[in-house]
Each structure stands twice: as structure tokens, then as C-alpha cells.
Motif scaffolding. Structure first.
Motif, short mmCIF file in Angstrom:
data_model
loop_
_atom_site.label_atom_id
_atom_site.label_comp_id
_atom_site.label_asym_id
_atom_site.label_seq_id
_atom_site.Cartn_x
_atom_site.Cartn_y
_atom_site.Cartn_z
N SER A 32 0.82 -1.20 0.00
CA SER A 32 0.00 0.00 0.00
C SER A 32 0.87 1.26 0.00
CB SER A 32 -0.95 -0.01 1.19
OG SER A 32 -0.23 0.14 2.39
N THR A 33 2.03 1.19 0.64
CA THR A 33 2.94 2.34 0.65
C THR A 33 3.47 2.62 -0.75
OG1 THR A 33 3.58 1.77 2.90
CG2 THR A 33 4.98 3.32 1.74
N ASP A 34 3.74 1.55 -1.50
CA ASP A 34 4.22 1.71 -2.87
C ASP A 34 3.15 2.40 -3.72
OD1 ASP A 34 6.54 0.40 -2.15
OD2 ASP A 34 5.82 -1.55 -2.84
N ILE A 35 1.91 2.01 -3.54
CA ILE A 35 0.81 2.61 -4.31
C ILE A 35 0.65 4.08 -3.94
CG2 ILE A 35 -1.70 2.56 -4.67
CD1 ILE A 35 -1.44 -0.54 -4.35
N LYS A 36 0.73 4.40 -2.64
CA LYS A 36 0.64 5.80 -2.21
C LYS A 36 1.76 6.62 -2.82
CE LYS A 36 -1.41 5.34 2.41
NZ LYS A 36 -1.13 5.47 3.83
N THR A 37 2.96 6.05 -2.86
CA THR A 37 4.11 6.74 -3.45
C THR A 37 3.87 7.03 -4.92
OG1 THR A 37 5.61 5.61 -1.92
CG2 THR A 37 6.60 6.66 -3.85
N LEU A 38 3.43 6.03 -5.67
CA LEU A 38 3.19 6.21 -7.11
C LEU A 38 2.06 7.21 -7.37
CD1 LEU A 38 3.56 2.51 -8.30
CD2 LEU A 38 5.20 4.37 -8.58
N GLN A 39 1.00 7.14 -6.57
CA GLN A 39 -0.10 8.09 -6.75
C GLN A 39 0.37 9.52 -6.48
OE1 GLN A 39 -2.91 6.27 -4.07
NE2 GLN A 39 -4.02 5.26 -5.74
N TYR A 40 1.19 9.68 -5.45
CA TYR A 40 1.70 11.01 -5.12
C TYR A 40 2.57 11.54 -6.25
CZ TYR A 40 4.25 14.70 -2.67
OH TYR A 40 4.80 15.90 -2.31
N LEU A 41 3.44 10.70 -6.79
CA LEU A 41 4.31 11.14 -7.89
C LEU A 41 3.49 11.45 -9.14
CD1 LEU A 41 7.34 8.73 -7.49
CD2 LEU A 41 7.26 11.17 -6.99
N GLN A 42 2.43 10.71 -9.36
CA GLN A 42 1.60 10.96 -10.54
C GLN A 42 0.88 12.30 -10.42
OE1 GLN A 42 -1.52 8.08 -11.27
NE2 GLN A 42 -1.44 8.47 -13.47
N THR A 43 0.33 12.60 -9.25
CA THR A 43 -0.41 13.85 -9.10
C THR A 43 0.50 15.07 -8.98
OG1 THR A 43 -0.58 13.53 -6.72
CG2 THR A 43 -2.42 12.76 -8.05
N SER A 44 1.68 14.87 -8.41
CA SER A 44 2.59 16.01 -8.22
C SER A 44 3.47 16.26 -9.43
CB SER A 44 3.48 15.77 -6.99
OG SER A 44 4.38 14.71 -7.24
N GLY A 45 3.58 15.30 -10.31
CA GLY A 45 4.45 15.47 -11.46
C GLY A 45 5.92 15.25 -11.11
N GLY A 46 6.18 14.67 -9.98
CA GLY A 46 7.55 14.42 -9.53
C GLY A 46 7.81 15.14 -8.23
N ALA A 47 8.71 14.58 -7.42
CA ALA A 47 8.99 15.19 -6.12
C ALA A 47 10.37 14.75 -5.63
CB ALA A 47 7.93 14.77 -5.11
N GLY A 48 10.86 15.48 -4.66
CA GLY A 48 12.12 15.13 -4.03
C GLY A 48 11.93 14.06 -2.98
N MET A 49 13.05 13.48 -2.55
CA MET A 49 13.00 12.40 -1.57
C MET A 49 12.32 12.83 -0.28
SD MET A 49 16.12 10.35 0.24
CE MET A 49 16.74 11.85 0.95
#
Length: 65
Positions: free
Chosen positions: A1-18
Motif C-alpha cells: 500500500s505504501t508503494d501505491i501511495k508513493t506512485l499516486q503522489y508522484l503521478q499527481t505532483s508530477g515528480g517530487a524530491g525524496m
């Protein structure tokens, strides 16, 4: 579930820092860097350029969730 949250966040933000990803997931930066990110890189779901970004393979994975 953490992996999915990470991918969803990157998709909506267009990329992010660590640190932004770690804050979003409410984990320490080191935990993200050494435990979560290597798996996502291995599966080719994210790439690192100037910031962490979701790949087309990652987007396809999210469509199936």
C-alpha cells in the motif's frame, strides 16, 4: 500500500524530491531511501532525474490497482 501511495503522489505532483515523498508517507527520509525506493526502482516504476518521477510502467501499474 505504501508503494501505491508513493506512485499516486508522484503521478499527481508530477515528480517530487525524496524528503517530500517521505513527508507525504510519514516515514523518515532514510527509510524511504533504503527500504521503499530500491523496490520501486527495481520494478522500473520510478526514475530519478532532477526529482523522483513515475515511469510509464508505474502509471500502467496504477491503472490496474
Amino acid at each position: 500500500s505504501t508503494d501505491i501511495k508513493t506512485l499516486q503522489y508522484l503521478q499527481t505532483s508530477g515528480g517530487a524530491g525524496m524528503s517530500a515523498i517521505a513527508n507525504h508517507l510519514r516515514v523518515k527520509s532514510q527509510t524511504y531511501l533504503y527500504e521503499l525506493e530500491p523496490y520501486l526502482m527495481f520494478k522500473d516504476f520510478i526514475k530519478i532525474e532532477n526529482k523522483r518521477m513515475i515511469t510509464s510502467k508505474g502509471i500502467e501499474f496504477l491503472k490496474g490497482v
